[in-house]
Design an enzyme around this catalytic site. Structure first.
Site, PDB file in Angstrom:
ATOM      1  N   GLY A  77       0.849  -1.191   0.000  1.00  0.00           N
ATOM      2  CA  GLY A  77       0.000   0.000   0.000  1.00  0.00           C
ATOM      3  C   GLY A  77       0.881   1.236   0.000  1.00  0.00           C
ATOM      4  O   GLY A  77       2.117   1.130   0.015  1.00  0.00           O
ATOM      5  N   SER A 135      -0.446   3.934   5.099  1.00  0.00           N
ATOM      6  CA  SER A 135      -1.608   3.047   4.996  1.00  0.00           C
ATOM      7  C   SER A 135      -1.661   2.032   6.139  1.00  0.00           C
ATOM      8  O   SER A 135      -2.632   1.274   6.246  1.00  0.00           O
ATOM      9  CB  SER A 135      -1.609   2.320   3.646  1.00  0.00           C
ATOM     10  N   GLY A 136      -0.629   1.996   6.976  1.00  0.00           N
ATOM     11  CA  GLY A 136      -0.666   1.076   8.121  1.00  0.00           C
ATOM     12  C   GLY A 136       0.065  -0.235   7.876  1.00  0.00           C
ATOM     13  O   GLY A 136      -0.189  -1.220   8.571  1.00  0.00           O
ATOM     14  N   GLU A 192       9.752  -2.459   4.891  1.00  0.00           N
ATOM     15  CA  GLU A 192      10.358  -1.668   3.803  1.00  0.00           C
ATOM     16  C   GLU A 192      11.060  -2.583   2.802  1.00  0.00           C
ATOM     17  O   GLU A 192      12.164  -2.280   2.323  1.00  0.00           O
ATOM     18  CB  GLU A 192      11.331  -0.623   4.368  1.00  0.00           C
ATOM     19  N   GLN A 246      10.662  -3.127  -0.206  1.00  0.00           N
ATOM     20  CA  GLN A 246      10.901  -2.599  -1.560  1.00  0.00           C
ATOM     21  C   GLN A 246      12.311  -2.045  -1.730  1.00  0.00           C
ATOM     22  O   GLN A 246      12.789  -1.885  -2.844  1.00  0.00           O
ATOM     23  CB  GLN A 246       9.859  -1.521  -1.909  1.00  0.00           C
ATOM     24  N   CYS A 257      -8.820  15.104   0.319  1.00  0.00           N
ATOM     25  CA  CYS A 257     -10.287  14.996   0.271  1.00  0.00           C
ATOM     26  C   CYS A 257     -10.874  13.993   1.252  1.00  0.00           C
ATOM     27  O   CYS A 257     -12.088  13.921   1.401  1.00  0.00           O
ATOM     28  CB  CYS A 257     -10.745  14.657  -1.153  1.00  0.00           C
ATOM     29  N   CYS A 310      -5.648  10.093  -3.055  1.00  0.00           N
ATOM     30  CA  CYS A 310      -6.481   9.268  -3.926  1.00  0.00           C
ATOM     31  C   CYS A 310      -6.096   9.570  -5.379  1.00  0.00           C
ATOM     32  O   CYS A 310      -5.322  10.489  -5.649  1.00  0.00           O
ATOM     33  CB  CYS A 310      -7.964   9.539  -3.689  1.00  0.00           C
TER      34      CYS A 310
HETATM   35  P1  ADP Z   1       3.033   2.697   6.708  1.00  0.00           P
HETATM   36  O1  ADP Z   1       3.996   1.676   7.245  1.00  0.00           O
HETATM   37  O2  ADP Z   1       2.074   2.111   5.707  1.00  0.00           O
HETATM   38  O3  ADP Z   1       3.717   3.923   6.147  1.00  0.00           O
HETATM   39  P2  ADP Z   1       2.336   3.020   9.516  1.00  0.00           P
HETATM   40  O4  ADP Z   1       1.860   1.663   9.937  1.00  0.00           O
HETATM   41  O5  ADP Z   1       3.736   3.394   9.924  1.00  0.00           O
HETATM   42  O6  ADP Z   1       2.125   3.196   7.928  1.00  0.00           O
HETATM   43  O7  ADP Z   1       1.391   4.171  10.087  1.00  0.00           O
HETATM   44  C1  ADP Z   1      -0.002   4.145   9.963  1.00  0.00           C
HETATM   45  C2  ADP Z   1      -0.561   5.244  10.848  1.00  0.00           C
HETATM   46  O8  ADP Z   1      -0.247   6.517  10.271  1.00  0.00           O
HETATM   47  C3  ADP Z   1      -2.068   5.283  10.968  1.00  0.00           C
HETATM   48  O9  ADP Z   1      -2.541   4.408  11.962  1.00  0.00           O
HETATM   49  C4  ADP Z   1      -2.322   6.741  11.342  1.00  0.00           C
HETATM   50  O10 ADP Z   1      -2.239   6.906  12.742  1.00  0.00           O
HETATM   51  C5  ADP Z   1      -1.161   7.481  10.747  1.00  0.00           C
HETATM   52  N1  ADP Z   1      -1.499   8.342   9.595  1.00  0.00           N
HETATM   53  C6  ADP Z   1      -0.909   9.515   9.327  1.00  0.00           C
HETATM   54  N2  ADP Z   1      -1.359  10.046   8.159  1.00  0.00           N
HETATM   55  C7  ADP Z   1      -2.265   9.174   7.662  1.00  0.00           C
HETATM   56  C8  ADP Z   1      -3.089   9.143   6.465  1.00  0.00           C
HETATM   57  N3  ADP Z   1      -3.033  10.101   5.558  1.00  0.00           N
HETATM   58  N4  ADP Z   1      -3.890   8.069   6.277  1.00  0.00           N
HETATM   59  C9  ADP Z   1      -3.943   7.092   7.220  1.00  0.00           C
HETATM   60  N5  ADP Z   1      -3.203   7.056   8.349  1.00  0.00           N
HETATM   61  C10 ADP Z   1      -2.366   8.084   8.587  1.00  0.00           C
HETATM   62 MG    MG Z   2       6.038   1.527   7.244  1.00  0.00          MG
HETATM   63 ZN    ZN Z   3      -8.455  12.785  -2.659  1.00  0.00          ZN
END
Ligand code: ADP
Ligand code: MG
Ligand code: ZN
Length: 195
Positions: free
Chosen positions: A20, A24-25, A93, A95, A152, A181
């Site tokens: 993702g 995105s978590g 990470e 990738q 948005c 998006c």
């Molecule tokens: P990733 O590893 O995919 O970069 P993380 O697991 O480190 O993501 O972090 C996810 C957390 O980031 C979410 O639970 C939320 O608290 C925070 N967050 C910050 N900005 C956003 C966003 N634009 N959309 C969703 N979550 C976000």
């Molecule tokens: Mg991450």
């Molecule tokens: Zn958007």
């Protein structure tokens, strides 16, 4: 929500991909799965590429401060020797790893490990990132997560780079990247240097 199809299997391993855009978590989900494996008393080892030292040089830390200890490695094949007898191997990470990572994941899974990798499916230009396409094609299970579009509020699948720096690799956080998006990504795309 992903539920493990099997927690313990003495016969064979498998590969799970969590992908993702940024925010995105993915890291949270990886940590969640690894913590559940620990609760099941499995031997867990976690790795990340050494170039990602954004929050910590060793631990894996999510944007929301979830944390799990990990080993930093520079080359994919170091994971093979370090993983030892681990029953569950987590890689964040993914990738950023070199081309050997696919073979490393397959070897670990074939030896019986559950291999869980998390990584960006696309770079900021929306091009597939590193070995992610091959990993996704090879994995038994894929989870594609979505962030929230910063413009948005819809679900976001893309990572938008706010600067015009054009290398694929540029470490950064909210100051440098936004989850967007499709339509919000495309609105400002023309202002950046995208091939
Ligand atoms: P990733 O590893 O995919 O970069 P993380 O697991 O480190 O993501 O972090 C996810 C957390 O980031 C979410 O639970 C939320 O608290 C925070 N967050 C910050 N900005 C956003 C966003 N634009 N959309 C969703 N979550 C976000
Ligand atoms: Mg991450
Ligand atoms: Zn958007």
């Amino acid at each position: 929500m992903f539920t493990e199809p099997i927690i313990r299997d003495q016969q064979s391993g498998w590969i799970e991909v969590i992908c993702g855009p940024m925010f995105s978590g993915k890291t949270e989900e990886l940590i969640r799965r690894l913590k559940r494996a620990r609760i099941a008393d499995l031997k867990v080892m976690t790795f990340k590429p050494s170039l990602d030292a954004r929050y910590h040089t060793e631990n894996i830390v999510s944007h929301d401060a979830h944390i799990i200890e990990s080993r930093s490695v520079t080359q994919a094949d170091e994971i093979l020797s370090l993983a030892g007898e681990a029953e569950v191997v987590g890689i964040d990470e993914v990738q950023f790893f070199d081309g050997a990572i696919l073979d490393v994941c397959n070897q670990l899974a074939s030896k019986g490990a559950r291999v869980i990798v998390a990584g960006l499916d696309m770079d900021y230009k929306r091009k597939p990132f590193g070995l992610m396409p091959e990993l996704m094609a090879t994995a038994e299970y894929i989870t594609k997560l979505h962030a929230i579009c910063i413009k948005c509020g819809n679900t976001a699948s893309f990572t938008y780079r706010k600067s015009s720096f054009s290398d694929q690799f540029m470490l950064g956080e909210k100051e440098a990247y936004e989850a967007r998006c499709r339509s919000c990504y495309e609105k400002e795309r023309s202002t950046l240097t995208i091939e």
